[in-house]
Design a protein around this motif. Structure first.
Motif, PDB file in Angstrom:
ATOM      1  N   THR A 174       3.497   5.290   6.505  1.00  0.00           N
ATOM      2  CA  THR A 174       3.806   6.144   7.647  1.00  0.00           C
ATOM      3  C   THR A 174       4.035   7.560   7.121  1.00  0.00           C
ATOM      4  N   TYR A 175       4.048   8.538   8.033  1.00  0.00           N
ATOM      5  CA  TYR A 175       4.316   9.909   7.615  1.00  0.00           C
ATOM      6  C   TYR A 175       5.683   9.999   6.940  1.00  0.00           C
ATOM      7  N   LYS A 176       6.659   9.308   7.500  1.00  0.00           N
ATOM      8  CA  LYS A 176       8.015   9.353   6.944  1.00  0.00           C
ATOM      9  C   LYS A 176       8.048   8.737   5.541  1.00  0.00           C
ATOM     10  N   GLU A 177       7.328   7.606   5.352  1.00  0.00           N
ATOM     11  CA  GLU A 177       7.288   6.954   4.033  1.00  0.00           C
ATOM     12  C   GLU A 177       6.583   7.836   3.009  1.00  0.00           C
ATOM     13  N   ALA A 178       5.505   8.482   3.444  1.00  0.00           N
ATOM     14  CA  ALA A 178       4.768   9.373   2.539  1.00  0.00           C
ATOM     15  C   ALA A 178       5.638  10.564   2.145  1.00  0.00           C
ATOM     16  N   ALA A 179       6.363  11.096   3.114  1.00  0.00           N
ATOM     17  CA  ALA A 179       7.250  12.229   2.838  1.00  0.00           C
ATOM     18  C   ALA A 179       8.315  11.846   1.817  1.00  0.00           C
ATOM     19  N   ARG A 180       8.890  10.654   1.997  1.00  0.00           N
ATOM     20  CA  ARG A 180       9.922  10.180   1.069  1.00  0.00           C
ATOM     21  C   ARG A 180       9.336   9.971  -0.333  1.00  0.00           C
TER      22      ARG A 180
END
Length: 218
Positions: A174-180
């Motif tokens: 997800t975008y959030k997982e990639a950001a993390r």
């Protein structure tokens, strides 16, 4: 002197085809040691069994949408002990190019006879590259076409960060997982994905996953 049978895993999403193929293979030369019907079970089985050759269908359910190319790419660390021979009804350029780039040593169509498949398996196990007669010239042409060259140039359009983001998103993050994972903001991820889709002229994540799978980037 007795030959040691080539240990084979058959990967195809149609159980009837797997059964028929298994029956057609030369039992004196081929030992089927495993079967799988989707990307995830194929990768798991191949890592567990460590066959000499994987007979690999190009179009498979599961995984992240990369099909047979995704399976081959996910098992690259097992080479050269494990080799892949694609077997498919498709002779489309994108299918051939994708699976060969992902590491397959050959590509034959499902019109091939059991005896010829057995021969192809043994040749691939021995290190040869094997293609159906109809595909041999086609494969050479495919790797020399302007279309393939353009696709390589497309990869060069991406910055190092865009490439990192693209690979994570194509793998299903997800975008959030990639950001993390990359220690950047979600908004920055969104910006990079937008730039990647624009540069590669793709419309959505599904197309991006297919694009990455064709290049063994998953």
């Amino acid at each position: 002197m007795n030959r040691v049978p080539v240990r084979v895993v058959i990967v195809d999403d149609h159980a009837i085809f797997r059964t028929g193929l298994k029956a057609d293979l030369d039992p004196s030369a081929i030992q089927v040691v495993g079967e799988a019907g989707d990307v995830d079970s194929a990768v798991r089985t191949i890592h567990e069994v460590r066959p000499n050759v994987v007979l690999l269908d190009v179009h498979l359910p599961g995984g992240r949408g990369g099909g047979g190319a995704e399976v081959a790419a996910a098992c690259q660390e097992l080479a050269p002990g494990v080799r892949f021979l694609a077997i498919s009804v498709s002779d489309a350029a994108e299918d051939v190019v994708a699976v060969i780039r992902a590491g397959a040593r050959g590509y034959v169509t499902k019109t091939i006879s059991g005896a010829d498949v057995s021969d192809a398996v043994q040749r691939v196990a021995g290190g040869d590259a094997v293609f159906s007669p109809r595909l041999a010239g086609f494969v050479l042409d495919a790797f020399g076409t302007a279309d393939v060259a353009v696709r390589d140039e497309e990869l060069d359009l991406l910055s190092a960060r865009e490439l990192e983001v693209m690979r994570l998103i194509a793998r299903g993050y997800t975008y959030k997982e990639a950001a993390r994972e990359l220690f950047i903001s979600v908004r920055t991820v969104e910006t990079h994905v937008s730039n990647v889709l624009r540069k590669l002229q793709l419309s959505n994540r599904h197309e991006l996953t297919r694009w990455a799978g064709e290049r063994g980037l998953l």
